[in-house]
Design a protein around this motif. Structure first.
Motif, PDB file in Angstrom:
ATOM      1  N   PHE A 111     -73.038   6.703  82.860  1.00  0.00           N
ATOM      2  CA  PHE A 111     -72.468   5.801  81.855  1.00  0.00           C
ATOM      3  C   PHE A 111     -70.987   5.512  82.135  1.00  0.00           C
ATOM      4  CE2 PHE A 111     -76.357   6.673  79.441  1.00  0.00           C
ATOM      5  CZ  PHE A 111     -76.645   5.387  79.006  1.00  0.00           C
ATOM      6  N   GLU A 112     -70.279   6.511  82.642  1.00  0.00           N
ATOM      7  CA  GLU A 112     -68.861   6.273  82.977  1.00  0.00           C
ATOM      8  C   GLU A 112     -68.736   5.221  84.078  1.00  0.00           C
ATOM      9  OE1 GLU A 112     -66.952  10.045  83.597  1.00  0.00           O
ATOM     10  OE2 GLU A 112     -66.606  10.299  81.444  1.00  0.00           O
ATOM     11  N   LYS A 113     -69.629   5.302  85.058  1.00  0.00           N
ATOM     12  CA  LYS A 113     -69.641   4.302  86.146  1.00  0.00           C
ATOM     13  C   LYS A 113     -69.925   2.904  85.595  1.00  0.00           C
ATOM     14  CE  LYS A 113     -71.020   6.821  90.320  1.00  0.00           C
ATOM     15  NZ  LYS A 113     -72.243   7.315  90.961  1.00  0.00           N
ATOM     16  N   HIS A 114     -70.611   2.864  84.462  1.00  0.00           N
ATOM     17  CA  HIS A 114     -70.936   1.576  83.840  1.00  0.00           C
ATOM     18  C   HIS A 114     -69.997   1.291  82.657  1.00  0.00           C
ATOM     19  CE1 HIS A 114     -74.529   2.439  86.221  1.00  0.00           C
ATOM     20  NE2 HIS A 114     -74.768   1.152  86.207  1.00  0.00           N
ATOM     21  N   ASP A 115     -68.811   1.887  82.746  1.00  0.00           N
ATOM     22  CA  ASP A 115     -67.723   1.637  81.766  1.00  0.00           C
ATOM     23  C   ASP A 115     -68.038   2.048  80.330  1.00  0.00           C
ATOM     24  OD1 ASP A 115     -66.137   0.582  83.804  1.00  0.00           O
ATOM     25  OD2 ASP A 115     -67.089  -1.381  83.601  1.00  0.00           O
ATOM     26  N   VAL A 116     -68.873   3.074  80.176  1.00  0.00           N
ATOM     27  CA  VAL A 116     -69.120   3.610  78.831  1.00  0.00           C
ATOM     28  C   VAL A 116     -68.699   5.080  78.822  1.00  0.00           C
ATOM     29  CG1 VAL A 116     -70.842   4.125  77.050  1.00  0.00           C
ATOM     30  CG2 VAL A 116     -71.068   2.035  78.409  1.00  0.00           C
ATOM     31  N   ALA A 117     -67.627   5.351  78.094  1.00  0.00           N
ATOM     32  CA  ALA A 117     -67.157   6.741  78.007  1.00  0.00           C
ATOM     33  C   ALA A 117     -67.877   7.440  76.857  1.00  0.00           C
ATOM     34  CB  ALA A 117     -65.648   6.758  77.770  1.00  0.00           C
ATOM     35  N   LEU A 118     -68.271   8.688  77.110  1.00  0.00           N
ATOM     36  CA  LEU A 118     -68.955   9.475  76.076  1.00  0.00           C
ATOM     37  C   LEU A 118     -68.049  10.603  75.594  1.00  0.00           C
ATOM     38  CD1 LEU A 118     -72.514   9.837  77.699  1.00  0.00           C
ATOM     39  CD2 LEU A 118     -71.712   8.051  76.173  1.00  0.00           C
ATOM     40  N   LYS A 119     -68.334  11.083  74.381  1.00  0.00           N
ATOM     41  CA  LYS A 119     -67.549  12.215  73.850  1.00  0.00           C
ATOM     42  C   LYS A 119     -68.515  13.266  73.304  1.00  0.00           C
ATOM     43  CE  LYS A 119     -67.387  10.073  69.341  1.00  0.00           C
ATOM     44  NZ  LYS A 119     -66.726   9.852  68.110  1.00  0.00           N
ATOM     45  N   PHE A 150     -76.431  -2.154  78.781  1.00  0.00           N
ATOM     46  CA  PHE A 150     -77.746  -2.411  79.368  1.00  0.00           C
ATOM     47  C   PHE A 150     -78.004  -3.909  79.544  1.00  0.00           C
ATOM     48  CE2 PHE A 150     -79.881   1.807  77.820  1.00  0.00           C
ATOM     49  CZ  PHE A 150     -79.238   2.483  78.845  1.00  0.00           C
ATOM     50  N   LEU A 151     -77.671  -4.688  78.519  1.00  0.00           N
ATOM     51  CA  LEU A 151     -77.951  -6.130  78.583  1.00  0.00           C
ATOM     52  C   LEU A 151     -77.091  -6.822  79.643  1.00  0.00           C
ATOM     53  CD1 LEU A 151     -78.417  -7.048  74.795  1.00  0.00           C
ATOM     54  CD2 LEU A 151     -80.200  -6.753  76.527  1.00  0.00           C
ATOM     55  N   GLU A 152     -75.813  -6.444  79.688  1.00  0.00           N
ATOM     56  CA  GLU A 152     -74.922  -7.055  80.696  1.00  0.00           C
ATOM     57  C   GLU A 152     -75.349  -6.679  82.115  1.00  0.00           C
ATOM     58  OE1 GLU A 152     -70.961  -5.869  79.532  1.00  0.00           O
ATOM     59  OE2 GLU A 152     -71.213  -6.879  77.577  1.00  0.00           O
ATOM     60  N   THR A 153     -75.727  -5.419  82.292  1.00  0.00           N
ATOM     61  CA  THR A 153     -76.112  -4.962  83.636  1.00  0.00           C
ATOM     62  C   THR A 153     -77.412  -5.613  84.085  1.00  0.00           C
ATOM     63  OG1 THR A 153     -75.053  -2.851  83.080  1.00  0.00           O
ATOM     64  CG2 THR A 153     -76.333  -2.911  85.099  1.00  0.00           C
ATOM     65  N   THR A 154     -78.401  -5.721  83.171  1.00  0.00           N
ATOM     66  CA  THR A 154     -79.670  -6.362  83.571  1.00  0.00           C
ATOM     67  C   THR A 154     -79.439  -7.835  83.921  1.00  0.00           C
ATOM     68  OG1 THR A 154     -80.171  -6.592  81.197  1.00  0.00           O
ATOM     69  CG2 THR A 154     -81.349  -4.881  82.375  1.00  0.00           C
ATOM     70  N   LYS A 155     -78.516  -8.452  83.188  1.00  0.00           N
ATOM     71  CA  LYS A 155     -78.201  -9.863  83.461  1.00  0.00           C
ATOM     72  C   LYS A 155     -77.564 -10.010  84.844  1.00  0.00           C
ATOM     73  CE  LYS A 155     -76.001 -13.814  81.209  1.00  0.00           C
ATOM     74  NZ  LYS A 155     -75.075 -14.239  80.154  1.00  0.00           N
ATOM     75  N   LYS A 156     -76.623  -9.128  85.102  1.00  0.00           N
ATOM     76  CA  LYS A 156     -75.900  -9.149  86.380  1.00  0.00           C
ATOM     77  C   LYS A 156     -76.865  -8.914  87.552  1.00  0.00           C
ATOM     78  CE  LYS A 156     -73.064  -5.782  87.728  1.00  0.00           C
ATOM     79  NZ  LYS A 156     -72.152  -4.702  87.314  1.00  0.00           N
ATOM     80  N   LEU A 157     -77.853  -8.044  87.318  1.00  0.00           N
ATOM     81  CA  LEU A 157     -78.799  -7.691  88.388  1.00  0.00           C
ATOM     82  C   LEU A 157     -80.005  -8.638  88.432  1.00  0.00           C
ATOM     83  CD1 LEU A 157     -78.793  -3.809  87.853  1.00  0.00           C
ATOM     84  CD2 LEU A 157     -77.649  -5.041  89.693  1.00  0.00           C
ATOM     85  N   LYS A 158     -79.975  -9.656  87.559  1.00  0.00           N
ATOM     86  CA  LYS A 158     -81.055 -10.667  87.497  1.00  0.00           C
ATOM     87  C   LYS A 158     -82.431 -10.049  87.199  1.00  0.00           C
ATOM     88  CE  LYS A 158     -78.776 -14.142  90.392  1.00  0.00           C
ATOM     89  NZ  LYS A 158     -77.439 -13.508  90.436  1.00  0.00           N
ATOM     90  N   ILE A 159     -82.438  -9.096  86.286  1.00  0.00           N
ATOM     91  CA  ILE A 159     -83.702  -8.517  85.828  1.00  0.00           C
ATOM     92  C   ILE A 159     -84.184  -9.389  84.667  1.00  0.00           C
ATOM     93  CG2 ILE A 159     -84.728  -6.513  84.657  1.00  0.00           C
ATOM     94  CD1 ILE A 159     -82.485  -4.828  86.164  1.00  0.00           C
ATOM     95  N   ASP A 160     -85.434  -9.841  84.727  1.00  0.00           N
ATOM     96  CA  ASP A 160     -85.963 -10.696  83.662  1.00  0.00           C
ATOM     97  C   ASP A 160     -86.375  -9.858  82.449  1.00  0.00           C
ATOM     98  OD1 ASP A 160     -85.572 -12.888  85.234  1.00  0.00           O
ATOM     99  OD2 ASP A 160     -87.643 -12.976  85.988  1.00  0.00           O
ATOM    100  N   ILE A 161     -85.896 -10.268  81.279  1.00  0.00           N
ATOM    101  CA  ILE A 161     -86.290  -9.586  80.045  1.00  0.00           C
ATOM    102  C   ILE A 161     -87.136 -10.560  79.247  1.00  0.00           C
ATOM    103  CG2 ILE A 161     -85.476  -8.482  77.920  1.00  0.00           C
ATOM    104  CD1 ILE A 161     -82.821  -7.965  79.537  1.00  0.00           C
ATOM    105  N   LEU A 162     -88.407 -10.230  79.097  1.00  0.00           N
ATOM    106  CA  LEU A 162     -89.337 -11.142  78.438  1.00  0.00           C
ATOM    107  C   LEU A 162     -89.817 -10.540  77.122  1.00  0.00           C
ATOM    108  CD1 LEU A 162     -91.308 -11.960  81.709  1.00  0.00           C
ATOM    109  CD2 LEU A 162     -89.491 -13.325  80.701  1.00  0.00           C
TER     110      LEU A 162
END
Length: 404
Positions: free
Chosen positions: A92-100, A121-133
């Motif tokens: 998650f840190e690699k994907h810019d989400v810090a946890l506590k 999740f939504l931004e990453t799937t969009k960037k990777l061109k994963i289809d969400i149906l």
């Protein structure tokens, strides 16, 4: 219309998204789609942890982590050595989400909002061109010689591999059963106990650290016990319901519990302590001052249940009354009559029989090129971020297996 994909993921929840992202991050040339039967994805993520999303738990040793899983403890040892809670934090840190980490070990996004996880999740799937149906309820799975066919209400898909991440969806279980899998019948896990009893009437919101045993059973758990409108809840009760999911279902949720309000203090120890209190407080009213850090109103009710009048002083309490009071403190029996679902975080014990899954790859031993991640399997945990950790670990292993 026939759409071709390399991999189709059935289920737009935590496990489905995590698997899809990890697959394409490892191999950008793979064409991946997520099929979700509802109109929205990641709904369980949205409501988890009261809208904060309890991502994982700060338990970093695989052999300790597995102990939080009433079903799946043995099978998850290997997978957790591949991808554990520490790896989740790093991912998650690699994907810019810090946890506590919170005091009880639960881990949340620093933002305190599940939307942070959903956006990631939504931004990453969009960037990777994963289809969400969405609105793609699967009607049929068909195995051809070289590929799989997936029919939804909207269209027909062909793919090389399928990832089943559909959670505790009975329709998907039935479909897999028809294809040869064994389904362990689902029963609720993580529920609270319905109890009507004068001792806890009108004490909503009060809590005490207690040990609870199910009478005529080996089931027992310790932890904060919370009194609610309908009975008892809290971490101790939820733990008990998780470990006893099958046994309590067989009892049709009619059973007796024994509550030790003093946690592990024995009857004899409590008697000695009360005798000391009696000597030091002879002129004081028993009901007026609570001891053992018990909530005052609960103390009053237990005094009353022991047959001790409100105006009785410590000096005047009889041996018989003292005995009855210690019994109320260390071994109070309550009749449970039914259960209530714990918030919206409904967890089911049951699913794909674990013997039919290869836990090195998460591939089905029955159906080639079919993989599993998340709650579709007969794996479940107590609350605290453990069910999500199972989803992340399964998704990571599936992605590794598919792309290697």
């Amino acid at each position: 219309m026939n759409s071709k994909y390399d991999i189709i993921i059935i289920g737009g929840g935590a496990a489905g998204f995590f698997t899809a992202i990890n697959i394409v991050e490892k191999n950008v040339n793979l064409k991946v789609a997520i099929l979700e039967r509802g109109k929205n994805v990641l709904e369980k993520v949205r409501i988890s942890g009261g809208g904060r999303c309890n991502v994982t738990h700060a338990c970093f040793v695989p052999n300790d982590l597995v102990k939080f899983y009433p079903r799946g403890e043995r099978e998850l040892k290997g997978p957790f050595h591949q991808f554990c809670s520490g790896d989740t934090i790093e991912w998650f840190e690699k994907h810019d989400v810090a946890l506590k980490i919170e005091e009880d070990g639960r881990m949340f996004p620093v933002s305190n909002s599940s939307e942070t996880i959903i956006d990631c999740f939504l931004e990453t799937t969009k960037k990777l061109k994963i289809d969400i149906l969405t609105n793609h309820s699967v009607q049929e799975l068909y195995q051809a010689e070289t590929h799989w066919k997936v029919t939804t209400v909207q269209e027909v898909f062909t793919c090389h591999k399928i990832v089943m991440a559909s959670g505790s969806n009975p329709k998907m279980w039935e479909m897999l059963q028809n294809l040869g899998h064994t389904i362990v019948a689902p029963v609720p896990s993580l529920f609270t106990f319905n109890i009507k009893d004068p001792r806890i009437k009108d004490l909503m919101g009060l809590s005490a650290f207690a040990t609870v045993k199910v009478k005529k059973s080996k089931l027992q758990a310790s932890g904060p016990l919370l009194i609610t409108h309908w009975g008892v809840s809290g971490p101790g009760i939820l733990r008990l319901s998780a470990w006893g999911a099958r046994e309590l279902a067989e009892k049709k949720y009619q059973f007796a519990i024994q509550v030790n309000w003093l946690n592990e203090t024995t009857f004899e120890e409590a008697m000695d302590l009360l005798k000391e209190i009696k000597e030091q407080n002879t002129k004081k009213l028993i009901a007026k001052y609570a001891h053992f850090e018990l909530p005052k109103r609960l103390w009053e009710n237990l005094v009353k249940a022991a047959g001790i009048e409100e105006e009785t002083k410590w000096a005047d309490v009889s041996k018989k009354q003292l005995h009855a009071f210690v019994e109320q403190l260390t071994n109070a029996e309550f009749q449970v009559n039914g259960k209530s679902t714990f918030k919206e975080e409904f967890v089911t014990a049951g699913g794909i029989d674990l013997k039919e899954v290869n836990f090195k790859t998460m591939e089905s031993k029955i159906l080639p090129n079919v993989y599993f991640a998340g709650e579709i399997l007969n794996i479940d945990a107590i609350t605290g971020g453990f069910n999500f950790q199972n989803a992340w670990t399964g998704g990571f292993i599936v992605a590794n297996s598919i792309t290697n």
